[in-house]
Design a protein around this motif. Sequence first.
Motif, PDB file in Angstrom:
ATOM      1  N   GLY A  19       0.818  -1.021   0.025  1.00 12.33           N
ATOM      2  CA  GLY A  19       0.039  -0.006   0.033  1.00 12.33           C
ATOM      3  C   GLY A  19       0.780   1.442  -0.094  1.00 12.33           C
ATOM      4  N   ARG A  20       1.933   1.174   0.806  1.00 11.37           N
ATOM      5  CA  ARG A  20       2.965   2.285   0.827  1.00 11.37           C
ATOM      6  C   ARG A  20       3.481   2.622  -0.618  1.00 11.37           C
ATOM      7  NH1 ARG A  20       3.997   0.434   5.827  1.00 11.37           N
ATOM      8  NH2 ARG A  20       5.892  -0.239   5.264  1.00 11.37           N
ATOM      9  N   ASP A  21       3.731   1.612  -1.152  1.00 12.45           N
ATOM     10  CA  ASP A  21       4.608   1.280  -2.570  1.00 12.45           C
ATOM     11  C   ASP A  21       3.439   2.182  -3.444  1.00 12.45           C
ATOM     12  OD1 ASP A  21       6.794   0.280  -1.542  1.00 12.45           O
ATOM     13  OD2 ASP A  21       6.162  -1.667  -2.262  1.00 12.45           O
ATOM     14  N   TYR A  22       2.395   1.638  -3.403  1.00 12.96           N
ATOM     15  CA  TYR A  22       1.174   2.349  -4.305  1.00 12.96           C
ATOM     16  C   TYR A  22       1.156   3.915  -4.049  1.00 12.96           C
ATOM     17  CZ  TYR A  22      -3.362   3.760  -6.047  1.00 12.96           C
ATOM     18  OH  TYR A  22      -4.243   4.670  -6.665  1.00 12.96           O
ATOM     19  N   MET A  23       1.149   4.151  -2.703  1.00 11.66           N
ATOM     20  CA  MET A  23       0.978   5.601  -2.342  1.00 11.66           C
ATOM     21  C   MET A  23       2.341   6.767  -2.958  1.00 11.66           C
ATOM     22  SD  MET A  23      -1.236   5.750   0.849  1.00 11.66           S
ATOM     23  CE  MET A  23      -0.290   4.845   1.982  1.00 11.66           C
ATOM     24  N   ASP A  24       3.300   6.011  -2.848  1.00 12.82           N
ATOM     25  CA  ASP A  24       4.636   6.930  -3.115  1.00 12.82           C
ATOM     26  C   ASP A  24       4.565   6.711  -4.701  1.00 12.82           C
ATOM     27  OD1 ASP A  24       5.480   6.865  -0.432  1.00 12.82           O
ATOM     28  OD2 ASP A  24       6.728   5.167  -0.614  1.00 12.82           O
ATOM     29  N   LYS A  25       4.032   5.809  -5.412  1.00 13.39           N
ATOM     30  CA  LYS A  25       4.107   5.867  -6.728  1.00 13.39           C
ATOM     31  C   LYS A  25       3.193   6.802  -7.498  1.00 13.39           C
ATOM     32  CE  LYS A  25       2.976   2.886 -10.661  1.00 13.39           C
ATOM     33  NZ  LYS A  25       1.748   2.020 -10.999  1.00 13.39           N
ATOM     34  N   GLU A  31       0.112   9.829   6.164  1.00 15.33           N
ATOM     35  CA  GLU A  31       1.103   9.849   7.384  1.00 15.33           C
ATOM     36  C   GLU A  31       0.551   8.403   8.127  1.00 15.33           C
ATOM     37  OE1 GLU A  31      -1.167  12.120  10.944  1.00 15.33           O
ATOM     38  OE2 GLU A  31      -0.686  13.552   9.162  1.00 15.33           O
ATOM     39  N   GLU A  32       1.482   8.040   8.913  1.00 17.16           N
ATOM     40  CA  GLU A  32       1.173   6.806   9.587  1.00 17.16           C
ATOM     41  C   GLU A  32       1.500   6.932  11.035  1.00 17.16           C
ATOM     42  OE1 GLU A  32       3.268   3.305   7.149  1.00 17.16           O
ATOM     43  OE2 GLU A  32       4.567   5.082   7.065  1.00 17.16           O
ATOM     44  N   ARG A  33       0.626   6.175  11.907  1.00 16.96           N
ATOM     45  CA  ARG A  33       0.819   6.303  13.346  1.00 16.96           C
ATOM     46  C   ARG A  33       0.745   4.976  13.864  1.00 16.96           C
ATOM     47  NH1 ARG A  33      -0.119  11.599  15.947  1.00 16.96           N
ATOM     48  NH2 ARG A  33       0.951  12.986  14.411  1.00 16.96           N
ATOM     49  N   VAL A  34       1.104   4.488  15.000  1.00 17.01           N
ATOM     50  CA  VAL A  34       0.918   3.378  15.660  1.00 17.01           C
ATOM     51  C   VAL A  34       0.306   3.661  17.056  1.00 17.01           C
ATOM     52  CG1 VAL A  34       2.021   1.456  16.677  1.00 17.01           C
ATOM     53  CG2 VAL A  34       3.114   2.136  14.827  1.00 17.01           C
TER      54      VAL A  34
END
Length: 135
Positions: A19-25, A31-34
């Motif tokens: 998913g992160r790869d898709y959004m970067d592309k 943004e991300e939070r744990v």
Amino acid sequence: MKIVIIYGSANDQAFMQPGRDYMDKEKVAYEERVLSAHRNHAELAEYLKELNASGEKIVIVAVAGLSAALPGVVAVQTEYPVVGVPVPGGPLNGIDALLSICQVPGQVPLGTVGLHSKAGLNACMFAHRILKLAQ
């Protein structure tokens, strides 16, 4: 406009790499939070309150395994669309997470993706499509 990914555990972050790869592309802001619904509930509630007050156009992707309370907890504390992502693991290999997310009670609007290795990709693509409606 952005996608916010909230993880119930730092261990879930690797699962979302497609998913992160898709959004970067696609150059999608995110943004991300744990923030665990169980271990960090007060901090999660405060963060969601800040998001709600921001007025930004946001879609939230809530990623959790096992009991997977996070997506439902997030969905009842925000007006933003929430997409739940079950993470495979535990003795039931994620079936418990999938059922927890897709079987939330009435008046808890929550989308759910399937239980497979590309679930994170599907969730991010779906969240991106929702954001495109706001353009």
